[in-house]
Enzyme design. Structure first.
Site, PDB file in Angstrom:
ATOM      1  N   SER A   1       0.863  -1.180   0.000  1.00 21.68           N
ATOM      2  CA  SER A   1       0.000   0.000   0.000  1.00 21.68           C
ATOM      3  C   SER A   1       0.903   1.234   0.000  1.00 21.68           C
ATOM      4  CB  SER A   1      -0.849   0.006   1.276  1.00 21.68           C
ATOM      5  OG  SER A   1      -1.425   1.285   1.499  1.00 21.68           O
TER       6      SER A   1
ATOM      7  N   TYR B   1      -3.032  -1.085  10.428  1.00 14.21           N
ATOM      8  CA  TYR B   1      -2.915  -1.265   8.976  1.00 14.21           C
ATOM      9  C   TYR B   1      -1.555  -0.751   8.468  1.00 14.21           C
ATOM     10  CZ  TYR B   1      -4.198  -1.147   4.024  1.00 14.21           C
ATOM     11  OH  TYR B   1      -4.229  -1.346   2.668  1.00 14.21           O
TER      12      TYR B   1
HETATM   13  C1  BGC Z   1      -6.226   1.495   1.897  1.00 11.32           C
HETATM   14  C2  BGC Z   1      -7.354   2.354   1.417  1.00 11.32           C
HETATM   15  C3  BGC Z   1      -6.898   3.778   1.211  1.00 11.32           C
HETATM   16  C4  BGC Z   1      -5.643   3.841   0.390  1.00 11.32           C
HETATM   17  C5  BGC Z   1      -5.063   5.237   0.294  1.00 11.32           C
HETATM   18  C6  BGC Z   1      -5.065   1.642   0.945  1.00 11.32           C
HETATM   19  O1  BGC Z   1      -4.013   0.806   1.301  1.00 11.32           O
HETATM   20  O2  BGC Z   1      -6.652   0.132   1.988  1.00 11.32           O
HETATM   21  O3  BGC Z   1      -8.419   2.308   2.365  1.00 11.32           O
HETATM   22  O4  BGC Z   1      -7.910   4.503   0.562  1.00 11.32           O
HETATM   23  O5  BGC Z   1      -4.654   2.989   0.933  1.00 11.32           O
HETATM   24  O6  BGC Z   1      -5.038   5.890   1.529  1.00 11.32           O
END
Ligand code: BGC
Length: 286
Positions: free
Chosen positions: A171, A184
């Site tokens: 991410s 996360y």
């Molecule tokens: C998340 C999303 C988020 C994006 C940008 C991703 O890894 O799961 O919820 O919109 O990152 O912030």
């Protein structure tokens, strides 16, 4: 009486011509969390690029079946397999079945991921453990199983010049801190150094390991960030390209990154984020 495609034997079925160069022809792929969102688009894209695909899911078998049907559109094989990536035994069984049904594995896309957001002082240990369990431990378990098979089997030059390819779904939050989402962000920061360390360890065996770092992609996981006009407008302030990403943006990237066209790419994260990692706040300031 009309006979449908379903009633014909496989040799009689005339499949539609695939509009793409099938760069992954003959390869066997496993995509975790593949019944929705980014995983779904990746599984379908790999199938259309010529790979046989295992569509892993944890709930909602109907959507997983739909993905397998779409992935098989141009004549490849696919099946759905239920397993929780955080559970070691279930992962071992998933790979065992794949080796029995498809023979081996060439491409792992460790994609399954969840969010359980809360301000730090309200974040439960369960929310912390579950997110780390799926997003980080789940990728570790799948990477380990794939690498064991890649090393056992080695390179098959007619299939690929690599002994195997792993794509970790990371991410932008492997580098962008994210208040209110510490579990996360910690999981994705962990994925970054796990991926790089595995890449360094297995590169001599011709195993390629990389990540894709999606930005804001239109999927159920972040629906609250794009489904109202107000939220959408706020979100675009964070994206220099001024559009939200589509799951297919990631699908196409996964096909290329797992193909031999990307053979010299090792241990890197390819951000697919419309520039979200470019410090958009500095567009006009600094
Ligand atoms: C998340 C999303 C988020 C994006 C940008 C991703 O890894 O799961 O919820 O919109 O990152 O912030």
């Amino acid at each position: 009486m009309n006979t449908t495609a379903m009633e014909k034997t496989p040799s009689e079925v005339v499949l539609p011509a695939c509009p793409f160069r099938q760069v992954l022809k003959g390869q066997k792929a496993l995509v975790t969390g593949a019944n929705s969102g980014i995983g779904k688009a990746v599984a379908i894209a790999l199938g259309h690029a010529g790979a046989d695909v295992v569509v892993n899911y944890v709930s909602d078998p109907e959507s997983a079946d739909q993905v397998t049907r779409e992935a098989m559109r141009f004549g490849t094989r696919a099946y759905a397999h239920q397993a929780d990536v955080a559970e070691e035994k279930q992962i071992e069984q998933m790979f065992e079945r794949m080796f029995q049904e498809l023979g081996t594995i060439d491409i792992l896309v460790a994609n399954a991921g969840i969010q359980k957001d809360a301000p730090l002082e309200e974040m439960t240990l369960d929310a912390w453990n579950r997110v780390l369990g799926v997003n980080l431990t789940g990728q570790f378990l799948c990477c380990r199983a794939a690498v064991r098979e890649f090393k056992r089997r080695g390179v098959r030059p007619a299939i690929s010049c690599a002994a195997g390819k792993i794509i970790c779904m990371s991410s932008v939050h492997e580098v962008i801190p994210w208040a209110g989402h510490v579990n996360y962000a910690a999981s994705k920061g962990g994925v970054m150094l796990m991926m790089k360390s595995i890449a360094q360890e297995v590169a001599p065996y011709r195993i390629r390991v990389n990540s894709i770092g999606p930005g804001a992609i239109r999927t159920p996981i972040n629906a609250s960030a794009w489904s109202t006009p107000e939220a959408h407008a706020e979100l675009l302030k964070l994206i220099p390209s001024k559009r939200i990403g589509e799951p297919e943006d990631i699908g196409r990237t996964a096909v290329w990154l797992s193909s031999d066209d990307a053979d010299y790419i090792q241990g890197t994260t390819l951000f697919v984020d419309g520039g979200m990692t470019l410090y958009p706040g500095f567009e006009t300031g600094g």
